[in-house]
Design a protein around this motif. Structure first.
Motif, mmCIF file in Angstrom:
data_model
loop_
_atom_site.group_PDB
_atom_site.id
_atom_site.type_symbol
_atom_site.label_atom_id
_atom_site.label_comp_id
_atom_site.label_asym_id
_atom_site.label_seq_id
_atom_site.Cartn_x
_atom_site.Cartn_y
_atom_site.Cartn_z
ATOM 1 N N LYS A 143 0.811 -1.224 0.000
ATOM 2 C CA LYS A 143 0.000 0.000 0.000
ATOM 3 C C LYS A 143 0.843 1.272 0.000
ATOM 4 O O LYS A 143 0.372 2.327 -0.433
ATOM 5 N N TYR A 144 2.107 1.190 0.446
ATOM 6 C CA TYR A 144 2.984 2.360 0.419
ATOM 7 C C TYR A 144 4.151 2.180 -0.547
ATOM 8 O O TYR A 144 5.211 2.779 -0.390
ATOM 9 N N ALA A 145 3.951 1.353 -1.566
ATOM 10 C CA ALA A 145 4.968 1.153 -2.596
ATOM 11 C C ALA A 145 4.912 2.289 -3.612
ATOM 12 O O ALA A 145 3.887 2.969 -3.762
ATOM 13 N N ILE A 146 6.027 2.471 -4.315
ATOM 14 C CA ILE A 146 6.108 3.456 -5.394
ATOM 15 C C ILE A 146 6.665 2.753 -6.629
ATOM 16 O O ILE A 146 7.682 2.055 -6.556
ATOM 17 N N ASP A 147 5.986 2.938 -7.765
ATOM 18 C CA ASP A 147 6.460 2.402 -9.035
ATOM 19 C C ASP A 147 7.071 3.540 -9.851
ATOM 20 O O ASP A 147 6.353 4.436 -10.323
ATOM 21 N N ILE A 186 16.076 -7.279 -5.181
ATOM 22 C CA ILE A 186 17.072 -7.162 -4.123
ATOM 23 C C ILE A 186 16.343 -6.713 -2.870
ATOM 24 O O ILE A 186 15.489 -5.817 -2.934
ATOM 25 N N VAL A 187 16.675 -7.327 -1.726
ATOM 26 C CA VAL A 187 16.092 -6.939 -0.441
ATOM 27 C C VAL A 187 17.231 -6.520 0.482
ATOM 28 O O VAL A 187 18.237 -7.231 0.599
ATOM 29 N N ILE A 188 17.062 -5.368 1.129
ATOM 30 C CA ILE A 188 18.094 -4.819 2.020
ATOM 31 C C ILE A 188 17.492 -4.545 3.389
ATOM 32 O O ILE A 188 16.424 -3.934 3.494
ATOM 33 N N VAL A 189 18.166 -5.004 4.446
ATOM 34 C CA VAL A 189 17.715 -4.753 5.810
ATOM 35 C C VAL A 189 18.432 -3.522 6.348
ATOM 36 O O VAL A 189 19.638 -3.345 6.165
ATOM 37 N N HIS A 190 17.682 -2.638 7.016
ATOM 38 C CA HIS A 190 18.241 -1.414 7.589
ATOM 39 C C HIS A 190 18.576 -1.623 9.066
ATOM 40 O O HIS A 190 18.246 -2.656 9.651
ATOM 41 N N HIS A 200 11.476 -6.078 -9.883
ATOM 42 C CA HIS A 200 11.330 -6.074 -11.345
ATOM 43 C C HIS A 200 12.652 -5.776 -12.041
ATOM 44 O O HIS A 200 12.672 -5.206 -13.135
ATOM 45 N N LEU A 201 13.774 -6.171 -11.432
ATOM 46 C CA LEU A 201 15.081 -5.910 -12.020
ATOM 47 C C LEU A 201 15.310 -6.766 -13.271
ATOM 48 O O LEU A 201 14.591 -7.743 -13.537
ATOM 49 N N ASP A 202 16.330 -6.408 -14.019
ATOM 50 C CA ASP A 202 16.643 -7.100 -15.263
ATOM 51 C C ASP A 202 17.216 -8.490 -14.980
ATOM 52 O O ASP A 202 17.734 -8.757 -13.885
ATOM 53 N N PHE A 236 9.379 -0.056 -5.611
ATOM 54 C CA PHE A 236 10.168 0.189 -4.405
ATOM 55 C C PHE A 236 9.235 0.310 -3.205
ATOM 56 O O PHE A 236 8.280 1.084 -3.224
ATOM 57 N N VAL A 237 9.525 -0.483 -2.166
ATOM 58 C CA VAL A 237 8.680 -0.452 -0.973
ATOM 59 C C VAL A 237 9.531 -0.780 0.256
ATOM 60 O O VAL A 237 10.486 -1.549 0.173
#
Length: 265
Positions: A143-147, A186-190, A200-202, A236-237
């Motif tokens: 719900k708070y993603a940006i395309d 890719i998933v990154i933890v903060h 949706h990467l290549d 991106f979310v």
């Protein structure tokens, strides 16, 4: 016997093929096969095992947290006699296995942070779909993603410092909802245990590996056209466990609140 043992392991080995450094280790004895859950990433992981049907299998039912760079012992124990006496035995008939990155955080423990835009400086892209977008940003996870309408081949950068915990780059196709789980990402933890998803990467379009530490603005991937999508873009979310959270950017705090606008970095 070999075919039966293979069928027992299918669900367990799923983790290794999908999580690189997330897997089960197997210990065999004269009486049973025991599986331990191994988390080699820098992220906390919630392992979920659900009961489907009664059996002599012993397992950690419910949700169990595995800390970063740690493991869970005796997660599943399968008595040898079960698969020796039943040629049709399959673990998936009795238990369900899944995992999620993170643990559910209280909102007070989530740091207020201004994000960098996930693309390079001096670039300008259109927001195809912002917060609560009508096409696909209605779920708790998105719900708070940006395309961002980023064309195939352009560079994606990290929006915040963190450790890479998931890299998927082998998918080649795109399409409708049946392709939802076939997006390169890719998933990154903060540092507050929230997670950023770059989706949706290549094909072969990742520039980092699991356990790499990246800094905001560092190139991490190449934009593509894979998974559940009708146009090339970057999804991106940021999530608290399995729930998308609202975020703000350094450039403008209103980015994401409206679709169809252009954003320059």
């Amino acid at each position: 016997m070999r075919r039966v043992m293979f069928s027992i392991l299918i669900a367990l080995l799923f983790f290794e093929s999908n999580g690189q450094d997330i897997k089960f280790s197997k210990i065999k004895s004269d009486t049973a096969t025991t599986f331990n859950f191994v988390n080699k990433t820098y992220a906390p992981i919630t392992l979920k095992i659900t009961h489907k049907k009664d059996s002599e299998i012993r397992f950690l039912e419910g949700e169990t947290l595995c800390k970063p760079q740690d493991s869970l012992i005796n997660v599943v124990n399968i008595p040898k006699r079960l698969f020796e006496n039943d040629s049709t035995f399959e673990t998936s008939d009795y238990i369900g296995l899944s995992y999620s990155f993170g643990k559910r955080l209280h909102k007070d423990s989530i740091k207020k942070h201004l994000y960098e835009l996930p693309f390079q400086k001096r670039k300008r892209y259109k927001i195809m779909q912002g917060f609560n977008g009508k096409f696909s940003h209605r779920s708790v996870q998105s719900k708070y993603a940006i395309d961002f309408k980023i064309p195939i081949g352009d560079t994606i950068v990290a929006a915040r410092n963190g450790y890479v915990v998931r890299v998927v780059s082998h998918f080649t196709e795109r399409g409708g909802k049946s392709f939802r789980d076939k997006a390169n990402q890719i998933v990154i933890v903060h540092d507050d245990a929230t997670f950023a998803y770059y989706v949706h990467l290549d094909t072969n379009g990742t520039l980092v590996e699991v356990n790499d530490y990246v800094e905001a603005g560092q190139p991490i991937g190449i934009a593509g056209f894979t998974g559940y999508t009708t146009k090339p873009h970057l999804h991106f979310v940021v999530r608290n466990y399995d729930t998308a959270i609202p975020i703000e950017f350094k450039k403008r705090k209103d980015i994401g609140k409206k679709s169809g606008v252009w954003v320059r970095n």
